[in-house]
Design an enzyme around this catalytic site. Structure first.
Site, PDB file in Angstrom:
ATOM      1  CG  ASP A 318      -2.162   0.836   1.028  1.00 59.54           C
ATOM      2  OD1 ASP A 318      -3.173   0.609   1.696  1.00 59.54           O
ATOM      3  OD2 ASP A 318      -2.113   1.752   0.181  1.00 59.54           O
ATOM      4  CD  GLU A 518      -6.437   6.016   2.795  1.00 56.93           C
ATOM      5  OE1 GLU A 518      -6.272   6.409   1.634  1.00 56.93           O
ATOM      6  OE2 GLU A 518      -5.530   5.466   3.437  1.00 56.93           O
TER       7      GLU A 518
HETATM    8  C1  GLC Z   1      -4.419   4.270  -0.004  1.00 58.30           C
HETATM    9  C2  GLC Z   1      -5.278   3.121   0.468  1.00 58.30           C
HETATM   10  C3  GLC Z   1      -5.435   2.026  -0.541  1.00 58.30           C
HETATM   11  C4  GLC Z   1      -5.336   2.583  -1.944  1.00 58.30           C
HETATM   12  C5  GLC Z   1      -3.942   3.127  -2.121  1.00 58.30           C
HETATM   13  C6  GLC Z   1      -3.758   3.771  -3.503  1.00 58.30           C
HETATM   14  O1  GLC Z   1      -3.658   4.770   1.049  1.00 58.30           O
HETATM   15  O2  GLC Z   1      -4.916   2.525   1.707  1.00 58.30           O
HETATM   16  O3  GLC Z   1      -6.698   1.406  -0.290  1.00 58.30           O
HETATM   17  O4  GLC Z   1      -5.582   1.547  -2.887  1.00 58.30           O
HETATM   18  O5  GLC Z   1      -3.589   4.075  -1.128  1.00 58.30           O
HETATM   19  O6  GLC Z   1      -4.538   4.930  -3.613  1.00 58.30           O
END
Ligand code: GLC
Length: 653
Positions: A318, A518
């Protein structure tokens, strides 16, 4: 029937019975099922990969394992550093232009693809794979169909519709030349204070298990058929592995303190059907498990995920998640690669991590066999996805087809999903359904606000800074009400602050959470009053004037709203419905001949609290006293007995 399928057949009893499905006696008692990939080994494909690997330098291999963000890399750099993948993060667009057209997205996809296939500076022609967060439709692109967020989809209890939603999402993503969707989220969300609660289908593995495989199939196509990863499909991502929805206190990226049996029996339940459906990528989670960051956990990322569960796709990290591993930085993290992360999502510091990872391999800190395994997995997915044959993004069948983006038939499916997602919590005196030929006051800051009704991950990362004009083809909840009422000679007044002249027959007040994503959505308590004093005052004012009030509550999770419930005649949990707000009026109002148009069918996939700090609160808890239990949802045939005297507390500031 394999041990795996026997386990899967138990459905909602899996929590208890999983222990009885423990793998054969020769394996450690760690509760994980023993699975094999649903895609048979293809010797020719593996031989193709072997020959590619033999031609690749270490620089080319590490380049394949690196995923920069589009704002931080040029096509020439994609070529020169042999980059295997790019992503656009939430709120990132071609050239940073929010109003990029589908053609703009496609042009950048072409430029990056061409660069990845350009061998003029040495290196192999290995097509790049572009990943994006299309988590409730192609939510980065202006004009796309936006579905209800997953919490609303969970209330539908409709796996067939989930697959259809995945299919439409994949098609709209494919029009922009993007190959890979970082979806579905398979979190089983246990503490609703988590800012990503709405990205989960449910608090209970039952629904996540029922949906996971169907969404993967919708996005990728049916594994084992010609539909699989064809031109109308995209590579899917089972995320975030594992335990993202179970952190202590619901803290985003926090520590999941589950036992291994709970991790398997609750948090991992969506992954088994996802793998059975052929999920090709897994995203490692930010959270820790009993103090160990997932991005640095070789037991779960390799021994379990790739060994016991037989996952043969690749693991994407991630967003700088590797940098949160103790001893790591965004620029350097051998531990993550060693643990089993195959591709590093490193938006900005991609040059540094390439340099450092090469050095770590050359120093023997990372075994070259680990690198070869990671690159084999990446190439395996790219070949399965047909990227070596599909050609330039703009040459593909649906590329640039504007008739598909926000297509009427897509919006109709999204509107059906909105209808099925709504949960009726209160209907005093059978106020609903409403006749259409009424004088209707429509109030609240969510009434005519498509951004608010869509929530986070909507054009921008946080879902903020949008106006209704940013959603061509969409309908606010008010627009749907206005169309329904005017069709029968009724009259609507839109009044965000609830002021009115005359005496409306009924007031529909649309209010709720403002968009977030988030960690920005993490809460200390589930109390809502502090965010909602104006709407609460409005509800009370209308009630004092003997105007029946229908509350339509927009939220990414259940909140403690006793005061709002007491001030409402009827109360609807609408979650985050997306662009097709007219689906709300479809259910609130009778049809033009006075019959029920669409009854409520939605049932809570999350328990509803009766106190601000009643969390975690989940079906199966030894003490379980919700205001509305998991599975609750009134229909028009039900008599409501909630009353108006739920306990109210002083609103904490
Ligand atoms: C974010 C998220 C993830 C996402 C990634 C790319 O922080 O945790 O779910 O796919 O970054 O945007």
């Amino acid at each position: 029937m394999s041990i795996h399928r026997t386990c899967m057949a138990f459905g909602s009893l899996a929590l208890v019975l999983l222990a009885n499905c423990a793998p054969s006696s020769d394996s450690s008692d760690n509760h994980w099922p023993e699975l094999t990939s649903s895609i048979p080994v293809d010797a020719d494909l593996e031989e193709h990969i072997t020959s590619l690997l033999a031609q690749m330098s270490l620089e080319q291999k590490i380049g394949q394992m690196t995923q920069p963000e589009i704002q931080y890399i040029t096509p020439d750099e994609v070529r020169d550093y042999h980059i295997g993948s790019v992503l656009n993060g939430g709120g990132s667009f071609p050239g940073g232009a929010k109003y990029s057209s589908v053609a703009d997205w496609l042009a950048l996809a072409d430029a990056i693809y061409d660069a990845s296939m350009d061998t003029s500076t040495g290196g192999l022609a290995i097509p790049v794979i572009w990943g994006t967060d299309a988590v409730h439709g192609h939510n980065n692109v202006i004009g796309a169909t936006l579905f209800p967020h997953n919490i609303g989809l969970g209330a539908m209890r409709n796996p067939d519709l989930i697959e259809r939603i995945g299919e439409i999402t994949a098609l709209e993503v494919a029009t922009t030349g993007i190959d890979w969707d970082f979806a579905p989220t398979l979190a089983v969300v246990r503490d609703d204070r988590w800012g990503r609660t709405y990205e989960g289908y449910s608090e209970d593995p039952e629904i996540v298990r029922d949906y996971a495989g169907r969404m993967i199939t919708g996005l990728q196509g049916q594994v084992g058929t010609g539909q699989f990863l064809d031109a109308s499909r995209v590579v899917a991502t089972a995320k975030h592995f594992v335990g993202d929805g179970g952190t202590d206190g619901g803290v985003d990226r926090g520590d999941n303190l589950s036992t291994e049996q709970q991790l398997v029996g609750i948090h991992a339940q969506g992954y088994f059907p996802a793998f059975e459906a052929g999920a090709q990528t897994v995203m490692a989670s930010f959270n820790s498990w009993n103090g160990q960051k997932m991005h640095g956990n070789p037991y779960l990322l390799t021994e379990i995920l790739k060994g016991r569960l037989g996952f043969d796709g690749f693991v994407i990290g991630d967003w700088n998640g590797h940098g949160e591993v103790p001893g790591c930085t965004n620029e350097s993290c051998a531990q993550a690669v060693i643990a089993g992360v195959d591709m590093i999502m490193v938006p900005e510091d991609w040059k540094a991590i390439i340099e450092n990872t090469i050095a770590q391999v050359r120093a023997g800190e990372i075994a070259e066999s680990r690198v070869d395994d990671a690159v084999r997995r990446i190439l395996r997915v790219k070949i399965r996805a047909g990227l070596f044959e599909k050609g330039r993004p703009s040459s593909r069948p649906h590329a640039g087809d504007m008739s598909l983006v926000g297509a009427p038939e897509h919006r109709a499916v999204a509107r059906e999903a909105v209808r099925q997602s709504l949960v009726l919590l209160k209907n005093d005196g059978g106020l609903l359904p409403l006749a259409r030929d009424l004088d209707v006051l429509v109030a609240g800051d969510g009434a005519d606000n498509i951004g608010k009704q869509s929530g986070g991950w909507t054009i921008s990362w946080q879902g903020t800074e949008n106006t209704n004009a940013d959603f061509p083809g969409a309908a606010s909840i008010f627009a749907g009400i206005e169309a329904a009422v005017s069709s029968a000679g009724g009259h609507t007044t839109i009044s965000e602050d609830g002021s009115f002249t005359g005496q409306p027959d009924v007031a529909i007040v649309v209010f709720g959470e403002n968009p977030y994503a988030e960690m920005m959505g993490d809460l200390e308590t589930l109390s809502f009053c502090a965010e909602n004093s104006e709407s609460l005052a409005m509800l009370r004012q209308l009630k004092s004037q003997d105007i029946p009030v229908v509350s339509v509550f927009l939220s990414g999770r259940p909140r403690w709203v006793n005061a709002e419930l007491n001030a409402s005649t009827a109360f609807v949990a609408a979650w985050l419905p997306g662009t097709e707000g007219a689906g709300v009026a479809d259910v609130l109002f009778r049809d033009t001949v006075g019959q029920v148009n669409h009854d409520f069918t939605g049932k809570l996939s999350f328990s509803w609290p009766n106190a601000p700090m009643q969390t975690p609160l989940n079906r199966g808890d030894s003490i379980y006293e919700p205001l509305f239990p998991y599975g609750f949802g009134l229909t028009y045939n039900d008599t409501d007995s909630l009353g108006d005297d739920l306990p109210e507390l002083e609103c904490p500031s």
